[in-house]
Design an enzyme around this catalytic site. Structure first.
Site, PDB file in Angstrom:
ATOM      1  N   GLY A  78       7.616   4.190   7.777  1.00  0.00           N
ATOM      2  CA  GLY A  78       6.646   5.266   8.086  1.00  0.00           C
ATOM      3  C   GLY A  78       7.129   5.883   9.643  1.00  0.00           C
ATOM      4  O   GLY A  78       8.337   5.627   9.949  1.00  0.00           O
ATOM      5  N   SER A  79       5.975   6.580  10.298  1.00  0.00           N
ATOM      6  CA  SER A  79       6.463   7.152  11.490  1.00  0.00           C
ATOM      7  C   SER A  79       6.694   6.101  12.519  1.00  0.00           C
ATOM      8  O   SER A  79       6.028   4.706  12.453  1.00  0.00           O
ATOM      9  CB  SER A  79       5.229   8.108  11.841  1.00  0.00           C
ATOM     10  OG  SER A  79       4.069   7.399  12.100  1.00  0.00           O
ATOM     11  N   THR A  80       7.428   6.509  13.589  1.00  0.00           N
ATOM     12  CA  THR A  80       7.862   5.577  14.968  1.00  0.00           C
ATOM     13  C   THR A  80       6.408   5.340  15.554  1.00  0.00           C
ATOM     14  O   THR A  80       6.041   4.294  15.884  1.00  0.00           O
ATOM     15  CB  THR A  80       8.472   6.141  15.830  1.00  0.00           C
ATOM     16  OG1 THR A  80       9.848   6.403  14.968  1.00  0.00           O
ATOM     17  CG2 THR A  80       8.894   5.596  17.184  1.00  0.00           C
ATOM     18  N   GLU A 138      11.114   0.882   9.288  1.00  0.00           N
ATOM     19  CA  GLU A 138      12.097   1.819   8.824  1.00  0.00           C
ATOM     20  C   GLU A 138      11.241   3.072   9.446  1.00  0.00           C
ATOM     21  O   GLU A 138      10.335   3.240   8.689  1.00  0.00           O
ATOM     22  CB  GLU A 138      12.208   1.727   7.441  1.00  0.00           C
ATOM     23  CG  GLU A 138      12.837   0.687   6.909  1.00  0.00           C
ATOM     24  CD  GLU A 138      14.391   0.532   7.312  1.00  0.00           C
ATOM     25  OE1 GLU A 138      14.896   1.429   7.765  1.00  0.00           O
ATOM     26  OE2 GLU A 138      14.757  -0.525   6.833  1.00  0.00           O
ATOM     27  N   CYS A 168      13.499  11.036   6.060  1.00  0.00           N
ATOM     28  CA  CYS A 168      13.575  10.191   7.567  1.00  0.00           C
ATOM     29  C   CYS A 168      14.942  10.792   8.092  1.00  0.00           C
ATOM     30  O   CYS A 168      15.070  10.683   9.249  1.00  0.00           O
ATOM     31  CB  CYS A 168      13.356   9.125   7.406  1.00  0.00           C
ATOM     32  SG  CYS A 168      14.093   8.067   6.191  1.00  0.00           S
ATOM     33  N   GLY A 212       4.576   2.701  13.449  1.00  0.00           N
ATOM     34  CA  GLY A 212       5.430   1.240  13.783  1.00  0.00           C
ATOM     35  C   GLY A 212       5.005   0.845  15.014  1.00  0.00           C
ATOM     36  O   GLY A 212       4.871  -0.279  14.932  1.00  0.00           O
ATOM     37  N   LYS A 227       0.855  -1.229  -0.160  1.00  0.00           N
ATOM     38  CA  LYS A 227      -0.112   0.102  -0.188  1.00  0.00           C
ATOM     39  C   LYS A 227       0.777   1.290  -0.021  1.00  0.00           C
ATOM     40  O   LYS A 227       1.665   1.462   0.827  1.00  0.00           O
ATOM     41  CB  LYS A 227      -0.925  -0.092   1.449  1.00  0.00           C
ATOM     42  CG  LYS A 227      -2.044   1.275   1.185  1.00  0.00           C
ATOM     43  CD  LYS A 227      -2.535   1.419   2.670  1.00  0.00           C
ATOM     44  CE  LYS A 227      -1.823   2.483   3.389  1.00  0.00           C
ATOM     45  NZ  LYS A 227      -1.980   3.978   3.059  1.00  0.00           N
ATOM     46  N   GLU A 259      10.632  14.871  15.494  1.00  0.00           N
ATOM     47  CA  GLU A 259      10.859  15.051  13.991  1.00  0.00           C
ATOM     48  C   GLU A 259       9.919  15.868  13.665  1.00  0.00           C
ATOM     49  O   GLU A 259       8.815  15.969  13.621  1.00  0.00           O
ATOM     50  CB  GLU A 259      10.502  13.826  13.499  1.00  0.00           C
ATOM     51  CG  GLU A 259      11.014  13.343  12.267  1.00  0.00           C
ATOM     52  CD  GLU A 259      10.648  12.157  11.640  1.00  0.00           C
ATOM     53  OE1 GLU A 259       9.684  11.486  11.850  1.00  0.00           O
ATOM     54  OE2 GLU A 259      11.433  11.398  10.806  1.00  0.00           O
TER      55      GLU A 259
END
Ligand code: NAP
Ligand code: MG
Length: 503
Positions: A260-262, A282, A316, A265, A208, A413
């Site tokens: 994607g974002s932490t 990641e 990132c 994740g 996706k 971030e």
């Protein structure tokens, strides 16, 4: 280029001991617009790509993808749901069991080479589509994203018939069907990072793209058809909301790979705890770019600018924290201010543009909120006086000096063109400050001394450490994080090992 000369303010009579001419950087080198004109060949509507065919979503629903440079609708994209994800996994499983999983590596390689070459053939078209859909400057999609995506297919095609050497002394086998979800900052490149190693190893995929940037994934599906890739080897389910979770949580997935974002994740990791799915993550970053006083300062300034303003800071591994040795801090800050006054912010399709559009209104709000927090916390902000287009999502390149380690702009971030500047006195202090973050994706070191580079790259808790350069990528080099930046590697032999089991 227009005939308008750079504006130089001159005192009427310089011979009377008045100051030297002051360059007004914002007015330097006015170029006529130079839009890239290749036809992106967009469809009015994009369907899901399942089992080798474009199919309507079972919900019958579509959402708009807009051009963030002018807020106009570009096309519409199918909204896939759990039923579509089921169909995609069924197709992928069938392809794994009957075609792709059975093909010898040298046959798989032929398809990957074909995909890489077809992408090169249509490179300009893809670059324009990427820029219109995501807002990144055309010179980046043209010179970086599309060629690097092709390079990843070439590189992994080269591995497909040499997998006996990927884990010396051991044989490897594919995992089966892999579920993948990617973000919006490098839509085509992240797709290539995910697909190429998975396919080279013999896995099949359900993937996706992000809500705001699905177009180049679906254009790549056209290439899969042209390359004759067997049906079901790659299935693309577009959507948002529950679509990503349905892909990550599906029972058929032997492995999930997420970029994607932490925050997301962690949600995925929590939901998959206790299952036997392999996982790679990641996630986010807050990289330190560290400048010692013996560094070549002008080169370092270029590297700092490339590190944080590349792709509007939607990177990132962006060098979003500058750590500069106190003795050269004033010089570096003055040079940085001058340099960012020459950056062109504006229409990303213009070949002269350095900083394009922020990917979405939501992301623009996130950046504005964090920048306001930086000002409130007492950091000194500098933005060049450039004009921004009236329509679309734009943000000026921004420097924060006098930043404390506890400030939100030093810790969180921002994912935008915003640089926080901190200082240090000794090497140990630089290491301590650089590592004082929840993240650990990348770092940069600028110094004349090789021994210092070796020391720093050993001590820095970051997956990638660049020395006297920044944001350099190559398919042969593994990329990935420490700590909350995730685990697993993409690229190189190490990346391939994340898509196989040892037998
Ligand atoms: P995000 O909000 O985490 O979204 C990433 C992807 O996950 C999107 O496709 C999103 O779909 C999907 N998603 C959202 N919720 C989900 C859930 N519960 N389960 C499964 N999938 C879900 O991140 P982003 O804002 O798009 O991207 C920026 C982040 O990516 C930054 O933190 C950046 O550092 C990180 N990043 C990391 C790397 C790396 O290699 N380490 C590379 C690039 C980016 P929707 O779009 O539909 O919401
Ligand atoms: Mg878009």
């Amino acid at each position: 280029m227009s005939t308008v000369a750079p504006v130089i303010k001159r005192p009427a009579k310089r011979s009377q001991g008045r100051p030297a001419p002051e360059l007004i950087f914002g007015d330097l080198w006015q170029f006529d617009p130079a839009p890239e004109t290749a036809d992106p060949k967009l469809k009015a509507r994009y369907e899901l790509f399942i089992n080798g065919k474009f199919v309507a979503p079972s919900s019958g629903k579509y959402f708009d993808s807009i051009n963030p440079a002018n807020e106009q609708k570009l096309t519409e994209i199918a909204h896939g749901n759990a039923a579509d994800v089921d169909a995609a996994y069924a197709a992928a499983k069938k392809a794994f069991d009957h075609t792709w999983g059975k093909l010898p590596g040298k046959e798989r390689a032929k398809y990957l080479y074909r995909i890489a070459r077809l992408l090169q053939d249509r490179a300009r078209e893809f670059a324009v589509a990427e820029t219109l859909d995501g807002g990144k400057p055309i010179k980046e999609s043209r010179d970086f994203d599309v060629p690097m995506a092709a390079a990843h297919f070439f590189y992994h095609a080269g591995w497909a018939d040499k997998l006996d050497y990927v884990a010396p002394g051991r044989k490897v086998a594919p995992l089966g069907v892999v579920g993948q979800v990617i973000p919006w900052n490098f839509p085509l490149l992240m797709l290539a990072w995910k697909l190429a190693p998975a396919l080279a190893m013999g896995n099949t995929v359900v993937i996706k793209p992000a809500e705001t940037t699905s177009v180049t994934a679906l254009k790549l599906a056209e290439i899969f058809q042209d390359a004759g890739l067997p049906p079901g080897v790659v299935n693309i389910v577009t959507g948002f909301g529950d679509t990503g979770a349905a892909i990550m949580g599906h029972a058929t997935a032997a492995k999930v790979a997420f970029t994607g974002s932490t925050e997301v994740g962690k949600i995925i990791m929590r939901s998959l705890a206790g299952t036997d799915k392999k996982m790679t993550m990641e996630l986010g970053g807050k990289a330190a770019n560290i400048v010692f006083d013996d560094a070549p300062i002008d080169q370092a300034v270029e590297g700092i600018v490339n590190g944080i303003f590349f792709n509007q800071g939607h990177v990132c591994c962006a060098g979003s924290r500058l750590l500069v040795q106190e003795t050269v801090a004033d010089e570096v800050l003055a040079k940085l201010k001058n340099r960012i006054r020459t950056l062109r912010v504006g229409d990303p399709i213009d070949k002269n543009t350095d900083i394009g559009a922020i990917n979405s209104k939501e992301q623009l709000h996130t950046i504005e909120k964090l920048v306001a927090a930086g000002v409130k916390e007492g950091a000194t902000m500098y933005q060049p006086p450039c004009k921004l287009p009236t329509k679309g999502f734009y943000f000026r390149p921004t420097l924060f000096s006098d930043v404390s380690m506890s400030s939100r702009v030093a810790r969180e971030e921002i994912f935008g063109p915003v640089l926080s500047i901190l200082t240090f006195r000794t090497l140990d202090e630089a290491i301590e400050k650089a590592n004082n973050t929840a993240y650990g994706l990348s770092a940069g070191v600028w110094t004349d001394k090789g021994s210092r580079i070796l020391k720093m790259s050993t001590e820095l808790k970051a997956g990638v450490v660049w020395a006297n350069t920044y944001n350099k990528f190559d398919p042969t080099s593994p990329f990935g994080g420490y700590k909350e930046s995730g685990f697993g590697r993409e690229g190189g032999r190490q990346g391939l090992l994340d898509y196989c089991k040892l037998v």
